[in-house]
Write a protein that holds these residues in place. Structure first.
Motif, PDB file in Angstrom:
ATOM      1  N   VAL A 170     -11.834   4.761  15.122  1.00 14.23           N
ATOM      2  CA  VAL A 170     -10.745   3.829  14.823  1.00 14.23           C
ATOM      3  C   VAL A 170      -9.616   4.600  14.141  1.00 14.23           C
ATOM      4  O   VAL A 170      -9.865   5.420  13.257  1.00 14.23           O
ATOM      5  N   GLU A 171      -8.402   4.338  14.560  1.00 15.56           N
ATOM      6  CA  GLU A 171      -7.222   4.886  13.904  1.00 15.56           C
ATOM      7  C   GLU A 171      -6.330   3.722  13.495  1.00 15.56           C
ATOM      8  O   GLU A 171      -6.291   2.693  14.178  1.00 15.56           O
ATOM      9  N   ARG A 172      -5.635   3.892  12.366  1.00 10.72           N
ATOM     10  CA  ARG A 172      -4.715   2.851  11.914  1.00 10.72           C
ATOM     11  C   ARG A 172      -3.342   3.468  11.736  1.00 10.72           C
ATOM     12  O   ARG A 172      -3.171   4.449  11.009  1.00 10.72           O
ATOM     13  N   GLN A 173      -2.350   2.890  12.370  1.00  9.23           N
ATOM     14  CA  GLN A 173      -1.010   3.456  12.303  1.00  9.23           C
ATOM     15  C   GLN A 173      -0.415   3.367  10.903  1.00  9.23           C
ATOM     16  O   GLN A 173       0.402   4.202  10.516  1.00  9.23           O
ATOM     17  N   SER A 174      -0.835   2.388  10.129  1.00 14.44           N
ATOM     18  CA  SER A 174      -0.316   2.264   8.758  1.00 14.44           C
ATOM     19  C   SER A 174      -0.733   3.436   7.881  1.00 14.44           C
ATOM     20  O   SER A 174      -0.134   3.666   6.825  1.00 14.44           O
ATOM     21  N   GLU A 175      -1.749   4.175   8.325  1.00 14.06           N
ATOM     22  CA  GLU A 175      -2.200   5.343   7.562  1.00 14.06           C
ATOM     23  C   GLU A 175      -1.565   6.632   8.066  1.00 14.06           C
ATOM     24  O   GLU A 175      -1.891   7.722   7.582  1.00 14.06           O
ATOM     25  N   ARG A 176      -0.651   6.526   9.021  1.00 16.52           N
ATOM     26  CA  ARG A 176      -0.050   7.710   9.642  1.00 16.52           C
ATOM     27  C   ARG A 176       1.480   7.699   9.535  1.00 16.52           C
ATOM     28  O   ARG A 176       2.169   8.381  10.291  1.00 16.52           O
TER      29      ARG A 176
END
Length: 441
Positions: free
Chosen positions: A70-76
């Protein structure tokens, strides 16, 4: 390695349109032995809700679409900021200050002049002093990517060769005035850095893909293989977009649709292959071929899911539905014969409750006037219970000998008298489960 992704926004529940995208990307990855990424597009802090993140995961797990990470754009956000800085450095990013009203007036003027409604790049000519004045008056502007006015071409995995004149497209806004990073740049950075090799999405993204190809090139990335599937319509060809909110996966689940029924339909819908119920995910993966899909709008009818669900349920063993049988109220000692009786006579598992109520409480007899004497005579010949698998055959044989009736004239009135219905399960399997027979009274 083949790497695909599904990138939903957690601003609502995912629906059949989202599923089509998720499933195609999932099947491509699994068929190639690659990686499937679940990427949460949560750069909008106002609309993104954690409850929807959880719901997306639950819906995908229900279907068996398991992700590798899982990746979250808010963390990038730092990665997107670095990409934006690079675009500024190479002169491909500029700030614009027009209000929505001003942009609308420009579009109307262009249309009246017979020109395409493309942003006129007026912001490129603003002197620094005027930019400062506009910031003081209106706040920060939006940041637009400066397209090279040339043809953008690629071979689409579904649509074939695509060529779009970049001059016919407005320079896309990548960062809003409030600083929110938009999907167009976030997706490019993610696809590049995560090594995404294949992207399948709806045909409404074709123009977006064209601009993203230039952004990828500007940032020095490697373009994935793009494919754009057709959009879903209703069964009469009507626009489905307004109804998608009522076609959320959790709503279909609540209606009793089975995962393999839904997946089997969506894996073939819009392709040149017939829709066939698949037994498991391995069959879906093995039979998937992106090149078999076409560009024409694809009709989706939710009612098509129920025959597939019924067929799937017929293939299940008691152990696979034991919870549903127990929830219907069936005692453990009757679960096996009950499932054997009911499995071919239900559309969804919710129908089990009705069959158990029939067994437990009996049914109001359905007796035609011309059959009343016959039914009364036949019921007098019905032995006292308990009944077994031979009772129905022995009883109808005895009734035939006494009354002379045979065939449909024999069996149909008895079925209707015992069940209140003209059709249903094999009576030999149903009769042993009937605990109350109202036709005796």
């Amino acid at each position: 390695m083949t790497t695909t992704r599904f990138a939903p926004s957690p601003t609502g529940y995912i629906h059949v349109g989202n599923l089509r995208t998720a499933l195609m990307n999932y099947l491509i990855a699994r068929k190639a032995g690659g990686i499937f990424i679940l990427r949460i597009d949560d750069t909008d802090p106002e609309r993104s809700k954690e409850e929807y993140v959880d719901a997306i995961k639950q819906d995908l797990e229900w279907l068996g679409l398991n992700w590798d990470r899982v990746e979250r754009q808010s963390e990038r956000l730092d990665r997107y900021a670095e990409a934006a800085d690079k675009l500024r450095e190479i002169g491909r990013f500029y700030e614009a200050f027009e209000t929505p009203t001003e942009l609308d007036l420009k579009r109307k003027k262009q249309l009246n002049m017979g020109k395409p409604p493309v942003y006129d790049r007026a912001a490129l000519n603003l002197p620094d002093a005027e930019k400062e004045a506009l910031r003081a008056e209106r706040g920060n502007g939006v940041w637009r990517f400066k397209l090279n006015h040339e043809r953008i071409e690629w071979t689409d995995g579904i649509l074939g060769d695509i060529s779009i004149d970049a001059a016919s497209v407005s320079d896309p806004v990548l960062i809003r005035g409030d600083g929110q990073v938009l999907y167009t740049i976030a997706s490019v950075v993610d696809d590049t850095e995560m090594g995404v090799t294949d992207v399948v999405r709806g045909s409404d993204h074709v123009t977006n893909t064209a601009t993203q190809i230039q952004i990828i090139d500007a940032l020095g990335g490697q373009c994935p293989n793009f494919a754009h599937h057709s959009l879903l319509t209703g069964p009469q060809g009507e626009a489905l977009s307004k109804r998608l909110g009522t076609l959320a996966l959790r709503d279909l689940r609540e209606q009793g649709v089975q995962p393999m029924a839904l997946l089997s339909l969506m894996a073939r819908l819009g392709s040149s292959d017939p829709v066939e119920l698949r037994a498991d995910m391995a069959e879906l993966v093995d039979g998937f071929d992106l090149s078999r899909f076409g560009a024409a709008p694809t009709k989706f009818d939710v009612q098509d899911l129920f025959p597939l669900t019924a067929k799937h349920l017929q293939s299940l063993t008691l152990s696979e539905v034991s919870d549903a049988v127990a929830d219907a109220g069936v005692p453990p000692e009757l679960a096996e014969p009950f499932w054997a009786m009911a499995r071919k006579n239900i559309t969804t598992l919710a129908d089990l409750k009705g069959w158990w109520e029939l067994c437990q409480d009996g049914a109001e007899p359905l007796i035609d006037d011309e059959d009343r004497d016959f039914v009364s005579e036949a019921m007098a010949l019905l032995p006292e219970g308990p009944f077994d698998g031979e009772t129905w055959g022995d009883w109808t044989k005895a009734v035939k000998e006494v009354t002379g009736r045979k065939g449909k004239g024999l069996f149909m009135p008895l079925r209707k008298a015992l069940t209140g219905m003209e059709r249903g399960p094999e009576m030999a399997t149903l009769l042993p489960l009937l605990q109350v027979i109202r036709a005796r009274n």
